[in-house]
Scaffold this motif. Structure first.
Motif, mmCIF file in Angstrom:
data_model
loop_
_atom_site.group_PDB
_atom_site.id
_atom_site.type_symbol
_atom_site.label_atom_id
_atom_site.label_comp_id
_atom_site.label_asym_id
_atom_site.label_seq_id
_atom_site.Cartn_x
_atom_site.Cartn_y
_atom_site.Cartn_z
ATOM 1 N N LEU A 10 5.010 13.847 -2.550
ATOM 2 C CA LEU A 10 3.799 14.466 -3.070
ATOM 3 C C LEU A 10 2.821 13.127 -3.081
ATOM 4 N N ASP A 11 1.823 13.135 -2.392
ATOM 5 C CA ASP A 11 0.957 11.747 -2.193
ATOM 6 C C ASP A 11 -0.165 12.202 -3.153
ATOM 7 N N GLU A 12 -0.115 11.266 -4.045
ATOM 8 C CA GLU A 12 -1.090 11.358 -5.235
ATOM 9 C C GLU A 12 -2.145 9.997 -5.369
ATOM 10 N N ALA A 13 -2.627 9.793 -4.171
ATOM 11 C CA ALA A 13 -3.427 8.496 -4.196
ATOM 12 C C ALA A 13 -4.702 8.460 -4.973
ATOM 13 N N TYR A 14 -5.086 9.821 -5.289
ATOM 14 C CA TYR A 14 -6.490 9.820 -6.007
ATOM 15 C C TYR A 14 -6.191 10.563 -7.256
ATOM 16 N N THR A 15 -5.156 10.536 -7.843
ATOM 17 C CA THR A 15 -4.638 11.268 -9.047
ATOM 18 C C THR A 15 -5.575 10.683 -9.963
ATOM 19 N N ARG A 64 2.119 6.903 -5.122
ATOM 20 C CA ARG A 64 0.803 6.482 -5.851
ATOM 21 C C ARG A 64 0.471 5.277 -5.350
ATOM 22 N N THR A 65 -0.979 4.755 -5.605
ATOM 23 C CA THR A 65 -1.419 3.608 -5.022
ATOM 24 C C THR A 65 -2.384 2.849 -6.043
ATOM 25 N N PHE A 66 -2.406 1.392 -5.866
ATOM 26 C CA PHE A 66 -3.526 0.695 -6.549
ATOM 27 C C PHE A 66 -4.806 0.420 -5.637
ATOM 28 N N SER A 67 -4.696 1.098 -4.754
ATOM 29 C CA SER A 67 -5.842 0.954 -3.916
ATOM 30 C C SER A 67 -7.186 1.646 -4.182
ATOM 31 N N LYS A 68 -7.157 2.661 -5.021
ATOM 32 C CA LYS A 68 -8.309 3.693 -5.075
ATOM 33 C C LYS A 68 -8.769 3.284 -6.540
ATOM 34 N N GLY A 101 0.963 -1.256 -0.193
ATOM 35 C CA GLY A 101 0.214 -0.161 0.093
ATOM 36 C C GLY A 101 0.995 1.314 0.167
ATOM 37 N N SER A 102 0.364 2.322 -0.453
ATOM 38 C CA SER A 102 1.204 3.519 -0.312
ATOM 39 C C SER A 102 1.459 4.100 1.082
ATOM 40 N N ASN A 103 0.512 3.545 2.091
ATOM 41 C CA ASN A 103 0.797 3.803 3.418
ATOM 42 C C ASN A 103 2.271 3.472 3.891
ATOM 43 N N LEU A 108 -5.451 -5.862 -1.539
ATOM 44 C CA LEU A 108 -4.263 -6.572 -1.882
ATOM 45 C C LEU A 108 -3.205 -5.650 -1.154
ATOM 46 N N ARG A 109 -3.076 -4.456 -0.975
ATOM 47 C CA ARG A 109 -2.177 -3.574 -0.561
ATOM 48 C C ARG A 109 -0.977 -3.402 -1.655
ATOM 49 N N VAL A 110 -1.055 -2.583 -2.260
ATOM 50 C CA VAL A 110 0.226 -2.361 -3.247
ATOM 51 C C VAL A 110 0.118 -0.716 -3.730
ATOM 52 N N ASN A 120 -6.207 15.970 -1.359
ATOM 53 C CA ASN A 120 -6.181 15.548 -0.071
ATOM 54 C C ASN A 120 -7.239 14.808 0.421
ATOM 55 N N ASN A 121 -6.950 13.751 1.321
ATOM 56 C CA ASN A 121 -7.958 13.140 2.215
ATOM 57 C C ASN A 121 -7.832 13.684 3.532
ATOM 58 N N PRO A 122 -8.772 13.892 4.263
ATOM 59 C CA PRO A 122 -10.422 13.765 3.946
ATOM 60 C C PRO A 122 -11.116 14.690 3.405
HETATM 61 C C1 LIG Z 1 -4.028 10.540 0.822
HETATM 62 C C2 LIG Z 1 -3.982 9.218 0.959
HETATM 63 N N1 LIG Z 1 -2.629 8.557 1.074
HETATM 64 C C3 LIG Z 1 -2.344 7.390 1.177
HETATM 65 C C4 LIG Z 1 -3.486 6.477 1.240
HETATM 66 C C5 LIG Z 1 -2.921 5.163 1.809
HETATM 67 O O1 LIG Z 1 -3.713 4.226 0.975
HETATM 68 P P1 LIG Z 1 -3.216 2.720 0.524
HETATM 69 O O2 LIG Z 1 -1.895 2.508 1.886
HETATM 70 O O3 LIG Z 1 -4.246 1.907 0.545
HETATM 71 O O4 LIG Z 1 -2.237 2.748 -0.695
HETATM 72 C C6 LIG Z 1 -4.629 6.943 1.590
HETATM 73 C C7 LIG Z 1 -6.059 6.062 1.697
HETATM 74 O O5 LIG Z 1 -6.831 6.267 2.191
HETATM 75 C C8 LIG Z 1 -5.010 8.367 1.261
HETATM 76 O O6 LIG Z 1 -6.074 8.648 1.509
#
Ligand SMILES: Cc1ncc(COP(=O)(O)O)c(C=O)c1O
Length: 370
Positions: free
Chosen positions: A193-198, A223-227, A94-96, A234-236, A166-168
């Protein structure tokens, strides 16, 4: 005397609050799991792409062995897609995982990390877990104030987290503004630069952060495969940065941090452009539906570029929890955000059309009764 284990800065951490699982809500409120709608964790409501399910099923026969520690094929696919050498890519559970590893790789205890008020909870957790000092910069319009973030950098700052969107809050920073910011950040300070939702951004808002990675040796794009890619379970996730940074990440990451099934599914999802497109279209439609409903109900919301919306459900600090409880009783799970300092608000993930309808109906009822 009671023993207190661990460093005081670890004991001071408030654990991450995840979205409530469906099974827990079913037990707690005596509901049928099948009727519960979960819009709490910004997952893709379409679930996993079929292409990824097939790839994962094929890879299942290889599970007696360790994963490819260097994820050769997945990195090759990412390298091709984003036009960077494979050694510019670091994979995470996960990007976490990437965010945590980055904090450990670039910051020492008692140095500082800059991030914005109301930005993703993991920035605070990663900072606290190191015993580093958090410099939390007040938000403007619920979003990042890049000028103030620049001004907040001190001699001991080593890292800045920027989430876009940004989240939330769902707030978005235009590419030109980010670029001007990157130009001014001292080169010894790493920008994550966290682009989880890009992937949800409409065409006109897109910008080329990978080109910036080539230009700024202190920039790491996460970046993430989660969104949008639909693989949250799966956590990537992955980081793209120049080798001077990725080399350090690689020293700290667990050798097998991305499992075999996740690697196979991620390659398939990356190549499934139709799924990505469908996800973005569905999200845009859902966003219009939810915000129309909020307008009709006279509720304030923060315009969002993610797959979720932050909505204000009352004017007193018990409002978020009160309306959340009324929603839970009706089998709708959203996310209260009091832990972000937003007790009057709820964050709702955009779901399938029928899930959005169920949420809107439950919200109307909740507001009428609480
Ligand atoms: C801004 C942002 N970054 C990172 C993550 C981490 O997601 P993941 O670990 O599933 O990639 C999230 C998950 O909600 C998020 O909102």
């Amino acid at each position: 005397m009671t023993a207190s284990f661990g460093p005081s800065y670890v004991r001071a951490i408030a654990p991450y609050v995840a979205g409530k699982p469906i099974s827990e809500v079913a037990r707690e409120f005596d509901l049928d799991e099948k009727t519960i709608v979960k819009l709490a964790s910004n997952e893709n409501p379409l679930g996993m792409p079929e292409s990824a399910q097939r790839a994962m099923a094929q890879a299942a026969s290889e599970l007696g062995r360790y994963p490819d520690a260097n994820a050769f094929e997945l990195k090759a696919a990412l390298s091709k897609r984003y036009g960077v050498p494979a050694d510019w890519i670091t994979l995470g559970n996960g990007s976490n995982d990437i965010l945590e590893i980055a904090a450990h790789a670039f910051v020492e205890k008692d140095q500082s990390i800059v991030y914005a008020q109301y930005s993703f909870a993991v920035y605070a957790l990663a900072t606290q877990g190191l015993g580093a000092r958090a410099i939390v910069v007040p938000a403007v319009g619920y979003g990042h104030d890049l000028g103030a973030m620049l001004a907040a950098i001190t001699d001991d700052t080593r890292l800045i987290f920027v989430a876009n969107p940004n989240n939330p809050t769902g707030t978005f920073i235009e590419g030109a503004k980010l670029e001007a910011f990157l130009d001014k950040v001292p080169r010894n300070v790493v920008v994550v630069l966290d682009e989880a939702y890009t992937e949800y951004l409409p065409q006109e808002k897109r910008y080329d952060s990978i080109a910036w990675v080539r230009r700024y040796p202190n920039l790491l794009v996460s970046r993430t495969f989660s969104k949008a890619f639909g693989l949250a379970g799966l956590r990537v996730g992955f980081a793209i940065a120049q080798p001077e940074l990725t080399d350090l990440l690689n020293r700290l990451r667990q050798p097998f941090n991305v499992n075999t099934l996740a690697q196979a599914a991620a390659i398939a999802a990356l190549n499934d452009r139709a799924f990505l497109e469908k996800s973005a279209v569905l999200n845009a439609q859902g966003y219009r539906r939810l915000t129309e409903a909020f307008d009709k109900l006279g509720l304030e919301y923060v315009p969002s570029d993610g797959n979720f919306v932050l909505v204000r459900v009352g004017n007193d600090d018990a409002a978020g929890n009160r309306v959340n409880l009324a929603l839970l009783k009706q089998g709708v799970i959203v996310r209260p955000v009091g832990n972000y300092g937003l007790p009057q608000w709820l964050r709702v993930t955009i779901g399938l059309p029928e899930e959005n309808e169920a949420f809107v109906a439950a919200l109307e009822k909740a507001l009428a009764t609480v």
